[in-house]
Design a protein around this motif. Structure first.
Motif, PDB file in Angstrom:
ATOM      1  N   VAL A   1       0.714  -1.116   0.020  1.00 27.85           N
ATOM      2  CA  VAL A   1       0.142  -0.009   0.108  1.00 27.85           C
ATOM      3  C   VAL A   1       0.949   1.311   0.009  1.00 27.85           C
ATOM      4  CG1 VAL A   1      -1.722   1.295   1.328  1.00 27.85           C
ATOM      5  CG2 VAL A   1      -1.978  -1.048   1.061  1.00 27.85           C
TER       6      VAL A   1
ATOM      7  N   TRP B   1       0.644   3.659  -3.365  1.00 29.66           N
ATOM      8  CA  TRP B   1      -0.331   4.548  -2.850  1.00 29.66           C
ATOM      9  C   TRP B   1      -0.827   5.268  -3.843  1.00 29.66           C
ATOM     10  CZ3 TRP B   1      -3.610   4.501   0.609  1.00 29.66           C
ATOM     11  CH2 TRP B   1      -4.541   5.601   0.923  1.00 29.66           C
TER      12      TRP B   1
ATOM     13  N   LEU C   1      -3.129   3.299  -6.354  1.00 33.37           N
ATOM     14  CA  LEU C   1      -4.074   2.768  -5.646  1.00 33.37           C
ATOM     15  C   LEU C   1      -5.386   3.790  -5.638  1.00 33.37           C
ATOM     16  CD1 LEU C   1      -2.538   0.417  -3.035  1.00 33.37           C
ATOM     17  CD2 LEU C   1      -3.690  -0.317  -5.098  1.00 33.37           C
ATOM     18  N   VAL C   2      -5.075   4.959  -5.065  1.00 29.00           N
ATOM     19  CA  VAL C   2      -6.113   5.771  -4.992  1.00 29.00           C
ATOM     20  C   VAL C   2      -6.218   6.982  -5.788  1.00 29.00           C
ATOM     21  CG1 VAL C   2      -6.183   5.518  -2.314  1.00 29.00           C
ATOM     22  CG2 VAL C   2      -4.763   7.396  -3.356  1.00 29.00           C
TER      23      VAL C   2
ATOM     24  N   PRO D   1      -0.757   7.274   3.591  1.00 30.33           N
ATOM     25  CA  PRO D   1      -0.736   5.954   4.156  1.00 30.33           C
ATOM     26  C   PRO D   1       0.192   5.938   5.261  1.00 30.33           C
ATOM     27  CG  PRO D   1       0.176   5.510   2.276  1.00 30.33           C
ATOM     28  CD  PRO D   1       0.009   7.125   2.142  1.00 30.33           C
TER      29      PRO D   1
ATOM     30  N   LEU E   1      -6.606   0.427   7.915  1.00 27.44           N
ATOM     31  CA  LEU E   1      -5.580   1.310   7.096  1.00 27.44           C
ATOM     32  C   LEU E   1      -5.521   2.485   7.770  1.00 27.44           C
ATOM     33  CD1 LEU E   1      -3.499   1.828   4.903  1.00 27.44           C
ATOM     34  CD2 LEU E   1      -5.584   2.509   3.450  1.00 27.44           C
TER      35      LEU E   1
ATOM     36  N   ARG F   1     -11.249   0.114  -3.871  1.00 25.87           N
ATOM     37  CA  ARG F   1     -10.338   0.527  -5.013  1.00 25.87           C
ATOM     38  C   ARG F   1      -9.024   0.000  -4.547  1.00 25.87           C
ATOM     39  NH1 ARG F   1      -9.737   6.559  -7.561  1.00 25.87           N
ATOM     40  NH2 ARG F   1      -8.191   6.018  -9.197  1.00 25.87           N
ATOM     41  N   ILE F   2      -8.714   0.142  -3.272  1.00 23.71           N
ATOM     42  CA  ILE F   2      -7.259  -0.416  -2.707  1.00 23.71           C
ATOM     43  C   ILE F   2      -7.269  -2.081  -2.961  1.00 23.71           C
ATOM     44  CG2 ILE F   2      -5.788  -0.570  -0.574  1.00 23.71           C
ATOM     45  CD1 ILE F   2      -6.867   2.052   0.107  1.00 23.71           C
ATOM     46  N   ASN F   3      -8.208  -2.376  -2.398  1.00 24.93           N
ATOM     47  CA  ASN F   3      -8.346  -4.016  -2.526  1.00 24.93           C
ATOM     48  C   ASN F   3      -8.320  -4.498  -3.804  1.00 24.93           C
ATOM     49  OD1 ASN F   3      -8.582  -4.389   0.371  1.00 24.93           O
ATOM     50  ND2 ASN F   3     -10.803  -4.098   0.564  1.00 24.93           N
TER      51      ASN F   3
END
Length: 134
Positions: A19, A23, A26-27, A37, A45, A67-69
């Motif tokens: 993550v 980062w 991911l986001v 993060p 998180l 979205r992260i998963n």
């Protein structure tokens, strides 16, 4: 880099390290610019952000976690926790550069080229070259 980062990342949960490293991907760049993060522990998180951003993320939590998963390829985040942190000010906006008058011979050559990305790139390059010369 591996010898330097290995001891730090070894202390992190593998999902947490991923993550941290990914980062922005991911986001997205918008959220990544306003958040950081901090930790991923037992599915929670921890994200550092300013107060108004935390309010926004609270409402977007299901979408952000999904979205992260999805980016991680597994369910690693089940809850978001926010901590107050100072955020860096946005970078200053650069004023647009004033166009430079190009020599007539160069303009003729550019006009003789077919329209397209090559011509645009060469025109932009010429602007940069002639901007720096006295």
């Amino acid at each position: 880099m591996a010898p330097l980062t290995r001891p730090v990342l070894r202390r992190l949960h593998p999902g947490g390290a991923q993550v941290m490293a990914e980062w922005e991907n991911l986001v997205g760049p918008g959220l990544a610019a306003r958040t950081t993060p901090r930790a991923l522990e037992r599915g929670t998180l921890t994200i550092a952000c300013a107060g108004p951003v935390a309010m926004e993320l609270t409402m977007l939590a299901p979408q952000v976690m999904a979205r992260i998963n999805a980016g991680l390829g597994r369910v690693a985040v089940t809850k978001l926790r926010f901590v107050q942190a100072k955020t860096a000010p946005p970078p200053p906006v650069k004023p647009p550069m004033t166009p430079v008058v190009l020599p007539a011979s160069l303009l003729e050559k550019l006009d003789g080229m077919p329209e397209g990305p090559l011509r645009e790139a060469l025109a932009k390059l010429a602007q940069g070259v002639y901007r720096k010369t006295p």
